[in-house]
Motif scaffolding. Structure first.
Motif, short mmCIF file in Angstrom:
data_model
loop_
_atom_site.label_atom_id
_atom_site.label_comp_id
_atom_site.label_asym_id
_atom_site.label_seq_id
_atom_site.Cartn_x
_atom_site.Cartn_y
_atom_site.Cartn_z
N PRO A 1 29.58 75.93 22.93
CA PRO A 1 30.52 76.78 23.68
C PRO A 1 30.19 76.89 25.17
N ILE A 2 28.92 76.78 25.53
CA ILE A 2 28.54 76.83 26.94
C ILE A 2 29.04 75.59 27.66
N PHE A 3 28.86 74.42 27.05
CA PHE A 3 29.41 73.19 27.63
C PHE A 3 30.93 73.28 27.73
N ALA A 4 31.56 73.84 26.70
CA ALA A 4 33.01 73.96 26.68
C ALA A 4 33.49 74.82 27.85
N GLN B 1 26.45 67.58 21.93
CA GLN B 1 27.24 68.79 22.13
C GLN B 1 28.13 68.67 23.36
N PHE B 2 27.61 68.07 24.42
CA PHE B 2 28.41 67.86 25.62
C PHE B 2 29.59 66.94 25.31
N SER B 3 29.32 65.88 24.57
CA SER B 3 30.38 64.92 24.22
C SER B 3 31.49 65.60 23.43
N PHE B 4 31.10 66.44 22.46
CA PHE B 4 32.12 67.10 21.63
C PHE B 4 32.90 68.13 22.43
N ALA B 5 32.23 68.83 23.33
CA ALA B 5 32.93 69.79 24.19
C ALA B 5 33.92 69.08 25.10
N LEU B 6 33.55 67.91 25.61
CA LEU B 6 34.45 67.12 26.46
C LEU B 6 35.64 66.63 25.65
N TYR B 7 35.39 66.24 24.42
CA TYR B 7 36.47 65.83 23.51
C TYR B 7 37.47 66.96 23.30
N LEU B 8 36.98 68.18 23.07
CA LEU B 8 37.87 69.32 22.87
C LEU B 8 38.66 69.64 24.14
N SER B 9 38.02 69.51 25.29
CA SER B 9 38.70 69.82 26.56
C SER B 9 39.80 68.83 26.88
N LEU B 10 39.56 67.56 26.59
CA LEU B 10 40.52 66.51 26.96
C LEU B 10 41.59 66.27 25.91
#
Length: 307
Positions: free
Chosen positions: A107-110, A165-174
């Motif tokens: 969630p922080i990365f998100a 975790q960063f990769s998955f947060a980027l996936y959710l954002s894009l």
């Protein structure tokens, strides 16, 4: 049935995170007694693709446009290939305790990505949450860097799990809009298929050279759990919960993972839990709580329009 939807969603989220919590120690043990990290990644994406395709024959069909199919390939790169490769390879190196603690940082990365990509404001509460979460990560990484045993942690593995975790947060954002347009089965069917096509050419040599007859039954059972419950079932349960509950509620269930993983890892002797790791858990937990409790741009605009 409608009145039961929130309860069902809570149960689904708890079970998904409990399965992921168990996946860390069980996957670690399987990668210690038979399979490598590359082989485990291959089993996860290939197994997921097969299971989601089989399931797709028993649910209503959805037509996916050509442009969306191409976008799902991009989503697969971030949401599965990079995410699962980094996490699984990281878990094969570091302790399951550290791997599960790191998962709570998503969630922080998100929030940071939402600031840069979606122009979400960063409030003082969010900034404080990020600072605390980063402090927890630094403590965890420092503990791993000084560790003499992988039971405590490994710096390389911790960083790989953070990358996941960063990769998955980027996936959710894009790709959040894209994945909402289709059912969980349709999205995962195509994403796991693309991920298999991308990963298999690089891992086929390793997978085909394994002496499968020498693999212990215990390792097969652990790998089966990772593929079926830790991948296929958990992905479905998580998305069922996400469709009913608010993101802030969903994020709270992240803490089920380290609780389950730490308990199982310590009881089985796969990992150890030190005071520094406990401090990292507390800092990351408070940081994520502050981030998820902060107001979004939509909340602020609603309040402004309501005045």
């Amino acid at each position: 049935m409608t009145n039961n939807r929130p309860l069902i969603a809570h149960v689904c989220l708890f079970m998904a995170c409990a399965f992921w919590g168990l996946m860390a120690p069980l996957g670690k043990d399987a990668m210690t007694h038979g399979f490598s990290g590359l082989e485990m990644v291959t089993f996860r994406v290939l197994g997921g693709a097969v299971l989601f395709w089989i399931t797709s024959f028993f649910v209503p069909k959805e037509r996916v446009g050509g442009r969306d199919l191409a976008m799902l390939a991009g989503a697969a790169v971030l949401g599965l290939v990079t995410n699962q490769c980094c996490y699984t390879m990281g878990l094969s190196i570091t302790s399951p305790v550290n791997a599960s603690i790191v998962t709570t940082s998503m969630p922080i990365f998100a929030m940071l990505l939402a600031f840069f990509i979606l122009k979400e404001p960063i409030t003082a509460k969010k900034a404080g949450g990020v600072a605390l979460g980063c402090a927890g990560a630094v403590i965890l990484i420092a503990t791993s860097a000084a560790a003499a045993s992988s039971k405590v942690g490994d710096l390389r593995g911790d960083l790989l799990c953070l990358g996941a975790q960063f990769s998955f947060a980027l996936y959710l954002s894009l790709f959040s809009g894209l994945i909402r347009r289709y059912s969980v089965i349709t999205v995962n069917k195509w994403m796991f298929t693309y991920a298999t096509v991308m990963i298999l050419p690089f891992t086929f040599g390793d997978v085909s050279s394994v002496d499968y007859a020498a693999i212990p039954l215990r390792t097969w059972l652990e790998t089966g759990f990772v593929v079926f419950f830790g991948t296929y079932v958990s992905y479905i349960l998580m998305m069922v919960g996400q469709h009913t509950l608010r993101p802030t509620v969903v994020s709270i269930y992240n803490y089920v993972q380290p609780v389950v993983s730490v308990t199982v890892s310590v009881l089985t002797g796969i990992g150890v839990f030190k005071p520094t790791q406990a401090a990292a858990v507390v800092l990351v937990a408070i940081g994520v709580w502050l981030v998820t409790k902060s107001k979004s741009r939509r909340d602020m605009e609603s309040e402004k329009n309501g005045k």
